[in-house]
Design a protein around this motif. Structure first.
Motif, PDB file in Angstrom:
ATOM      1  N   ALA A   3       0.839  -1.125   0.050  1.00  0.00           N
ATOM      2  CA  ALA A   3       0.106  -0.088   0.024  1.00  0.00           C
ATOM      3  C   ALA A   3       0.929   1.173   0.148  1.00  0.00           C
ATOM      4  CB  ALA A   3      -0.831  -0.012   1.131  1.00  0.00           C
ATOM      5  N   THR A   4       0.303   2.194  -0.814  1.00  0.00           N
ATOM      6  CA  THR A   4       1.028   3.593  -0.449  1.00  0.00           C
ATOM      7  C   THR A   4      -0.041   4.530   0.109  1.00  0.00           C
ATOM      8  OG1 THR A   4       2.226   3.295  -2.684  1.00  0.00           O
ATOM      9  CG2 THR A   4       2.097   5.522  -1.841  1.00  0.00           C
ATOM     10  N   ILE A   5       0.726   5.292   1.084  1.00  0.00           N
ATOM     11  CA  ILE A   5      -0.161   6.256   2.034  1.00  0.00           C
ATOM     12  C   ILE A   5       0.435   7.651   1.901  1.00  0.00           C
ATOM     13  CG2 ILE A   5      -1.062   6.705   4.277  1.00  0.00           C
ATOM     14  CD1 ILE A   5      -0.634   3.655   4.927  1.00  0.00           C
ATOM     15  N   TYR A   6      -0.607   8.596   1.529  1.00  0.00           N
ATOM     16  CA  TYR A   6      -0.144   9.632   1.442  1.00  0.00           C
ATOM     17  C   TYR A   6      -0.819  10.338   2.710  1.00  0.00           C
ATOM     18  CZ  TYR A   6       1.547   9.522  -3.381  1.00  0.00           C
ATOM     19  OH  TYR A   6       2.260   9.142  -4.346  1.00  0.00           O
ATOM     20  N   LEU A   7       0.022  11.148   3.628  1.00  0.00           N
ATOM     21  CA  LEU A   7      -0.780  11.271   5.260  1.00  0.00           C
ATOM     22  C   LEU A   7      -0.413  12.737   5.147  1.00  0.00           C
ATOM     23  CD1 LEU A   7      -1.607  10.198   7.644  1.00  0.00           C
ATOM     24  CD2 LEU A   7       0.922   9.851   8.598  1.00  0.00           C
ATOM     25  N   LEU A   8      -1.682  13.353   5.085  1.00  0.00           N
ATOM     26  CA  LEU A   8      -1.701  14.913   5.426  1.00  0.00           C
ATOM     27  C   LEU A   8      -2.022  15.223   6.705  1.00  0.00           C
ATOM     28  CD1 LEU A   8      -2.251  14.020   2.143  1.00  0.00           C
ATOM     29  CD2 LEU A   8      -3.079  16.340   1.860  1.00  0.00           C
ATOM     30  N   ARG A   9      -1.808  16.430   7.142  1.00  0.00           N
ATOM     31  CA  ARG A   9      -2.490  17.042   8.368  1.00  0.00           C
ATOM     32  C   ARG A   9      -3.219  18.239   7.943  1.00  0.00           C
ATOM     33  NH1 ARG A   9       0.783  20.498  12.860  1.00  0.00           N
ATOM     34  NH2 ARG A   9      -1.073  21.062  14.344  1.00  0.00           N
ATOM     35  N   ALA A 142      -3.139  -1.132   9.551  1.00  0.00           N
ATOM     36  CA  ALA A 142      -3.138  -2.656   9.001  1.00  0.00           C
ATOM     37  C   ALA A 142      -4.224  -2.976   7.908  1.00  0.00           C
ATOM     38  CB  ALA A 142      -3.545  -3.771  10.364  1.00  0.00           C
ATOM     39  N   GLU A 143      -5.269  -2.124   7.970  1.00  0.00           N
ATOM     40  CA  GLU A 143      -6.464  -2.408   6.828  1.00  0.00           C
ATOM     41  C   GLU A 143      -5.799  -2.028   5.515  1.00  0.00           C
ATOM     42  OE1 GLU A 143      -9.755  -0.725   8.599  1.00  0.00           O
ATOM     43  OE2 GLU A 143      -9.887  -2.187  10.217  1.00  0.00           O
ATOM     44  N   CYS A 144      -5.145  -0.582   5.629  1.00  0.00           N
ATOM     45  CA  CYS A 144      -4.507  -0.133   4.509  1.00  0.00           C
ATOM     46  C   CYS A 144      -3.518  -1.270   3.818  1.00  0.00           C
ATOM     47  CB  CYS A 144      -3.656   1.127   4.886  1.00  0.00           C
ATOM     48  SG  CYS A 144      -5.053   2.623   5.276  1.00  0.00           S
ATOM     49  N   HIS A 145      -2.790  -2.056   4.536  1.00  0.00           N
ATOM     50  CA  HIS A 145      -1.605  -2.618   4.021  1.00  0.00           C
ATOM     51  C   HIS A 145      -2.571  -3.756   3.419  1.00  0.00           C
ATOM     52  CE1 HIS A 145       1.944  -0.807   5.481  1.00  0.00           C
ATOM     53  NE2 HIS A 145       1.651  -0.829   6.740  1.00  0.00           N
TER      54      HIS A 145
END
Length: 210
Positions: A3-9, A142-145
């Motif tokens: 998975a690729t996660i783009y994490l924004l605040r 874990a769900e994202c993965h």
């Protein structure tokens, strides 16, 4: 699956600017905050460039406002945004909205001693600890993965630090030391992290600095 996660605040709020402790209370985005999110959404759209993704966010007001702007840049309808309670910011319980750490420590010195003795496990009165946040963020990650693909996540300073620490396998001390930018976001991919800075309109930055 990978998975690729783009994490924004979320963008800067009026309470961020004033130094107040928000927790799970809310304050509106400032003009600079709006510009920060606009720049993040624009940058993210160019990076994704048509790639399929899921957009999920904390349901608090400041992240709803931020995710809505990001969704417009990504061509996503508001109704398609997923709101996940596990992404809410840490709550300081009775102290959500307090006027800064200095004021809090002066008014409650014994609690400050307890927090400093074990900052990771210290639970705020009627609130949470960093461990509590990790416990609710871990299954989300874990769900994202498990799902794989691309996930765009709009959340908060502490939540994002905890998620990055989990992803990178950092110690508690290393997790605490992570930054909480509002003029940049992070990409978590293949076990590594990349910081992506955004170009906030110079005119807004100049006005804010005056």
């Amino acid at each position: 699956m990978s998975a690729t996660i783009y994490l924004l605040r979320h963008g800067e709020t009026t309470w961020n600017r004033a130094g107040r402790l928000q927790g799970q209370l809310d304050a509106p985005l400032t003009r600079l905050g709006l510009a920060q999110v606009d720049a993040a959404g624009r940058t993210l759209a160019s990076l994704l460039n048509g790639t399929g993704f899921r957009l999920v966010a904390s349901p608090l007001g400041r992240t709803r406002q931020s995710a809505t702007i990001v969704a417009e840049h990504l061509g996503v309808d508001y109704d398609a945004i997923e709101w996940d309670e596990r992404l809410k910011e840490i709550t300081l319980g009775d102290w959500d909205g307090y006027h800064g750490w200095g004021a809090l420590d002066r008014d409650f010195p014994h609690e400050a001693e307890r927090r400093n003795a074990d900052p990771w496990n210290y639970r705020y009165p009627n609130g949470e600890s960093s461990q509590d946040v990790q416990d609710r963020v871990r299954p989300f990650l874990a769900e994202c993965h498990a799902a794989g693909g691309v996930h765009v996540v709009v959340a908060h300073g502490v939540v994002n630090k905890v998620m990055r620490g989990l992803y990178l396998g950092l110690t508690r001390e290393q997790t605490f030391a992570l930054d909480r930018p509002q003029d940049a976001f992070h990409r978590l991919e293949s076990g590594t992290e990349a910081r992506i800075d955004v170009a906030v309109a110079a005119s807004v930055q100049a006005e804010w600095a005056m």
